[in-house]
Design a protein around this motif. Sequence first.
Motif, PDB file in Angstrom:
ATOM      1  N   ARG A 132       8.675 -12.537 -17.872  1.00 22.88           N
ATOM      2  CA  ARG A 132       7.644 -12.155 -16.910  1.00 22.88           C
ATOM      3  C   ARG A 132       6.376 -11.849 -17.692  1.00 22.88           C
ATOM      4  NH1 ARG A 132      12.109  -9.454 -16.206  1.00 22.88           N
ATOM      5  NH2 ARG A 132      11.240  -7.515 -16.966  1.00 22.88           N
ATOM      6  N   GLY A 133       5.441 -12.728 -17.643  1.00 20.91           N
ATOM      7  CA  GLY A 133       4.205 -12.478 -18.360  1.00 20.91           C
ATOM      8  C   GLY A 133       3.307 -13.685 -18.353  1.00 20.91           C
ATOM      9  N   ILE A 134       2.286 -13.591 -19.120  1.00 23.22           N
ATOM     10  CA  ILE A 134       1.273 -14.626 -19.259  1.00 23.22           C
ATOM     11  C   ILE A 134       1.376 -15.152 -20.682  1.00 23.22           C
ATOM     12  CG2 ILE A 134      -1.211 -15.099 -19.172  1.00 23.22           C
ATOM     13  CD1 ILE A 134      -0.076 -14.159 -16.487  1.00 23.22           C
ATOM     14  N   THR A 135       1.180 -16.444 -20.861  1.00 22.19           N
ATOM     15  CA  THR A 135       1.103 -16.977 -22.222  1.00 22.19           C
ATOM     16  C   THR A 135      -0.282 -17.554 -22.452  1.00 22.19           C
ATOM     17  OG1 THR A 135       1.986 -19.140 -21.577  1.00 22.19           O
ATOM     18  CG2 THR A 135       3.560 -17.520 -22.412  1.00 22.19           C
ATOM     19  N   VAL A 136      -0.716 -17.469 -23.679  1.00 30.09           N
ATOM     20  CA  VAL A 136      -1.930 -18.130 -24.139  1.00 30.09           C
ATOM     21  C   VAL A 136      -1.440 -19.172 -25.129  1.00 30.09           C
ATOM     22  CG1 VAL A 136      -4.075 -17.832 -25.436  1.00 30.09           C
ATOM     23  CG2 VAL A 136      -3.367 -16.098 -23.760  1.00 30.09           C
ATOM     24  N   GLU A 137      -1.716 -20.449 -24.826  1.00 30.10           N
ATOM     25  CA  GLU A 137      -1.151 -21.536 -25.628  1.00 30.10           C
ATOM     26  C   GLU A 137      -2.237 -22.460 -26.162  1.00 30.10           C
ATOM     27  OE1 GLU A 137       2.125 -23.460 -23.676  1.00 30.10           O
ATOM     28  OE2 GLU A 137       2.896 -21.553 -22.919  1.00 30.10           O
ATOM     29  N   TYR A 138      -2.066 -22.837 -27.414  1.00 27.40           N
ATOM     30  CA  TYR A 138      -3.021 -23.709 -28.095  1.00 27.40           C
ATOM     31  C   TYR A 138      -3.001 -25.094 -27.471  1.00 27.40           C
ATOM     32  CZ  TYR A 138      -5.479 -25.992 -31.948  1.00 27.40           C
ATOM     33  OH  TYR A 138      -6.381 -26.689 -32.702  1.00 27.40           O
ATOM     34  N   ARG A 139      -4.186 -25.644 -27.235  1.00 27.89           N
ATOM     35  CA  ARG A 139      -4.316 -26.967 -26.640  1.00 27.89           C
ATOM     36  C   ARG A 139      -5.139 -27.935 -27.498  1.00 27.89           C
ATOM     37  NH1 ARG A 139      -0.367 -25.817 -24.431  1.00 27.89           N
ATOM     38  NH2 ARG A 139      -0.013 -25.600 -22.212  1.00 27.89           N
ATOM     39  N   GLY A 140      -5.398 -27.578 -28.737  1.00 21.36           N
ATOM     40  CA  GLY A 140      -6.161 -28.434 -29.644  1.00 21.36           C
ATOM     41  C   GLY A 140      -7.637 -28.096 -29.646  1.00 21.36           C
ATOM     42  N   ASP A 141      -8.318 -28.525 -30.679  1.00 21.63           N
ATOM     43  CA  ASP A 141      -9.766 -28.313 -30.819  1.00 21.63           C
ATOM     44  C   ASP A 141     -10.167 -26.851 -30.654  1.00 21.63           C
ATOM     45  OD1 ASP A 141     -10.259 -31.039 -31.264  1.00 21.63           O
ATOM     46  OD2 ASP A 141     -10.313 -31.437 -29.107  1.00 21.63           O
ATOM     47  N   ASP A 142      -9.331 -25.943 -31.178  1.00 25.06           N
ATOM     48  CA  ASP A 142      -9.596 -24.501 -31.099  1.00 25.06           C
ATOM     49  C   ASP A 142      -9.756 -24.004 -29.666  1.00 25.06           C
ATOM     50  OD1 ASP A 142      -9.399 -23.888 -33.822  1.00 25.06           O
ATOM     51  OD2 ASP A 142     -11.432 -24.615 -34.183  1.00 25.06           O
ATOM     52  N   ARG A 143      -9.020 -24.634 -28.740  1.00 24.83           N
ATOM     53  CA  ARG A 143      -9.057 -24.215 -27.336  1.00 24.83           C
ATOM     54  C   ARG A 143      -7.657 -23.802 -26.892  1.00 24.83           C
ATOM     55  NH1 ARG A 143     -12.687 -28.482 -24.044  1.00 24.83           N
ATOM     56  NH2 ARG A 143     -10.945 -29.857 -24.462  1.00 24.83           N
ATOM     57  N   TYR A 144      -7.621 -22.805 -26.016  1.00 18.64           N
ATOM     58  CA  TYR A 144      -6.370 -22.222 -25.555  1.00 18.64           C
ATOM     59  C   TYR A 144      -6.346 -22.167 -24.036  1.00 18.64           C
ATOM     60  CZ  TYR A 144      -5.807 -20.735 -30.366  1.00 18.64           C
ATOM     61  OH  TYR A 144      -5.677 -20.727 -31.730  1.00 18.64           O
ATOM     62  N   ALA A 145      -5.153 -22.385 -23.466  1.00 17.71           N
ATOM     63  CA  ALA A 145      -4.944 -22.277 -22.027  1.00 17.71           C
ATOM     64  C   ALA A 145      -4.258 -20.946 -21.732  1.00 17.71           C
ATOM     65  CB  ALA A 145      -4.089 -23.426 -21.534  1.00 17.71           C
ATOM     66  N   VAL A 146      -4.564 -20.372 -20.567  1.00 20.69           N
ATOM     67  CA  VAL A 146      -3.919 -19.159 -20.078  1.00 20.69           C
ATOM     68  C   VAL A 146      -2.933 -19.614 -19.009  1.00 20.69           C
ATOM     69  CG1 VAL A 146      -4.264 -16.921 -18.964  1.00 20.69           C
ATOM     70  CG2 VAL A 146      -5.987 -17.804 -20.555  1.00 20.69           C
ATOM     71  N   LEU A 147      -1.616 -19.366 -19.226  1.00 20.38           N
ATOM     72  CA  LEU A 147      -0.585 -19.938 -18.360  1.00 20.38           C
ATOM     73  C   LEU A 147       0.354 -18.877 -17.798  1.00 20.38           C
ATOM     74  CD1 LEU A 147       0.352 -22.785 -20.819  1.00 20.38           C
ATOM     75  CD2 LEU A 147      -0.974 -23.052 -18.737  1.00 20.38           C
ATOM     76  N   ARG A 148       0.881 -19.188 -16.609  1.00 24.84           N
ATOM     77  CA  ARG A 148       1.960 -18.395 -16.018  1.00 24.84           C
ATOM     78  C   ARG A 148       2.849 -19.328 -15.222  1.00 24.84           C
ATOM     79  NH1 ARG A 148       3.705 -14.837 -11.690  1.00 24.84           N
ATOM     80  NH2 ARG A 148       5.232 -13.503 -12.712  1.00 24.84           N
ATOM     81  N   LEU A 149       4.063 -19.527 -15.710  1.00 26.36           N
ATOM     82  CA  LEU A 149       5.074 -20.325 -15.012  1.00 26.36           C
ATOM     83  C   LEU A 149       4.554 -21.699 -14.591  1.00 26.36           C
ATOM     84  CD1 LEU A 149       6.559 -17.453 -12.840  1.00 26.36           C
ATOM     85  CD2 LEU A 149       7.446 -18.347 -14.995  1.00 26.36           C
ATOM     86  N   GLY A 150       3.872 -22.382 -15.499  1.00 33.33           N
ATOM     87  CA  GLY A 150       3.377 -23.730 -15.226  1.00 33.33           C
ATOM     88  C   GLY A 150       2.022 -23.792 -14.554  1.00 33.33           C
ATOM     89  N   TRP A 151       1.456 -22.653 -14.227  1.00 31.27           N
ATOM     90  CA  TRP A 151       0.128 -22.588 -13.615  1.00 31.27           C
ATOM     91  C   TRP A 151      -0.883 -22.208 -14.684  1.00 31.27           C
ATOM     92  CZ3 TRP A 151      -0.739 -23.923  -8.542  1.00 31.27           C
ATOM     93  CH2 TRP A 151       0.396 -24.161  -7.784  1.00 31.27           C
ATOM     94  N   CYS A 152      -2.063 -22.780 -14.598  1.00 27.59           N
ATOM     95  CA  CYS A 152      -3.100 -22.628 -15.617  1.00 27.59           C
ATOM     96  C   CYS A 152      -4.339 -21.985 -14.997  1.00 27.59           C
ATOM     97  CB  CYS A 152      -3.436 -24.014 -16.172  1.00 27.59           C
ATOM     98  SG  CYS A 152      -4.520 -24.000 -17.586  1.00 27.59           S
ATOM     99  N   LEU A 153      -4.856 -20.966 -15.653  1.00 25.04           N
ATOM    100  CA  LEU A 153      -6.044 -20.266 -15.164  1.00 25.04           C
ATOM    101  C   LEU A 153      -7.295 -21.085 -15.464  1.00 25.04           C
ATOM    102  CD1 LEU A 153      -7.024 -17.618 -13.843  1.00 25.04           C
ATOM    103  CD2 LEU A 153      -7.295 -16.714 -16.164  1.00 25.04           C
ATOM    104  N   GLY A 154      -8.136 -21.250 -14.459  1.00 26.62           N
ATOM    105  CA  GLY A 154      -9.384 -21.993 -14.625  1.00 26.62           C
ATOM    106  C   GLY A 154     -10.574 -21.073 -14.840  1.00 26.62           C
ATOM    107  N   THR A 155     -11.694 -21.654 -15.194  1.00 26.74           N
ATOM    108  CA  THR A 155     -12.917 -20.877 -15.410  1.00 26.74           C
ATOM    109  C   THR A 155     -13.396 -20.227 -14.118  1.00 26.74           C
ATOM    110  OG1 THR A 155     -14.226 -22.882 -15.112  1.00 26.74           O
ATOM    111  CG2 THR A 155     -13.712 -22.246 -17.381  1.00 26.74           C
ATOM    112  N   ASP A 156     -12.925 -20.740 -12.974  1.00 27.54           N
ATOM    113  CA  ASP A 156     -13.289 -20.167 -11.680  1.00 27.54           C
ATOM    114  C   ASP A 156     -12.400 -18.982 -11.299  1.00 27.54           C
ATOM    115  OD1 ASP A 156     -10.917 -21.467 -11.159  1.00 27.54           O
ATOM    116  OD2 ASP A 156     -11.721 -22.747  -9.564  1.00 27.54           O
ATOM    117  N   GLY A 157     -11.436 -18.633 -12.168  1.00 29.73           N
ATOM    118  CA  GLY A 157     -10.547 -17.516 -11.907  1.00 29.73           C
ATOM    119  C   GLY A 157      -9.350 -17.872 -11.044  1.00 29.73           C
ATOM    120  N   GLU A 158      -9.234 -19.137 -10.660  1.00 31.19           N
ATOM    121  CA  GLU A 158      -8.124 -19.585  -9.820  1.00 31.19           C
ATOM    122  C   GLU A 158      -7.028 -20.204 -10.677  1.00 31.19           C
ATOM    123  OE1 GLU A 158      -7.928 -19.188  -6.443  1.00 31.19           O
ATOM    124  OE2 GLU A 158      -9.780 -18.033  -6.636  1.00 31.19           O
ATOM    125  N   TRP A 159      -5.779 -20.085 -10.221  1.00 27.25           N
ATOM    126  CA  TRP A 159      -4.634 -20.690 -10.897  1.00 27.25           C
ATOM    127  C   TRP A 159      -4.409 -22.075 -10.307  1.00 27.25           C
ATOM    128  CZ3 TRP A 159      -2.441 -18.395 -15.020  1.00 27.25           C
ATOM    129  CH2 TRP A 159      -2.689 -17.027 -15.209  1.00 27.25           C
TER     130      TRP A 159
END
Length: 115
Positions: free
Chosen positions: A50-77
């Motif tokens: 139960r939690g959030i993961t921050v995962e490397y996606r290349g080019d020094d960029r990271y995704a914020v994830l929860r159970l296959g859902w990804c947080l966008g810059t608009d704050g929506e999953w």
Amino acid sequence: MTDQTRPAMTMRQIREGLGHVKPGQPEPTVRATQYVVTCIPEDEGPGGYRGITVEYRGDDRYAVLRLGWCLGTDGEWEYEMRPSERDDAWLDSHCFDLDTALRLAKKAAQDVNAP
């Protein structure tokens, strides 16, 4: 007495001289590719993550994830697309520098409740 005119050896030169590493062999690179961010103790409640993961996606960029859902810059999953389906626009709106991703993950982790 030591020769004060000779510069100090680097750690790499010492290791090569001792035969611990071959001359010209590149140094290993270490990169953390996933961070777990949670407010819930690991041993609380029935098993399961139960939690959030921050995962490397290349080019020094990271995704914020929860159970296959990804947080966008608009704050929506949004459901995370397959790597082959991600275009530059999608990556730009769903990937962050590490500091931003960790800050957003900490904020999102406060909303994750134990089952």
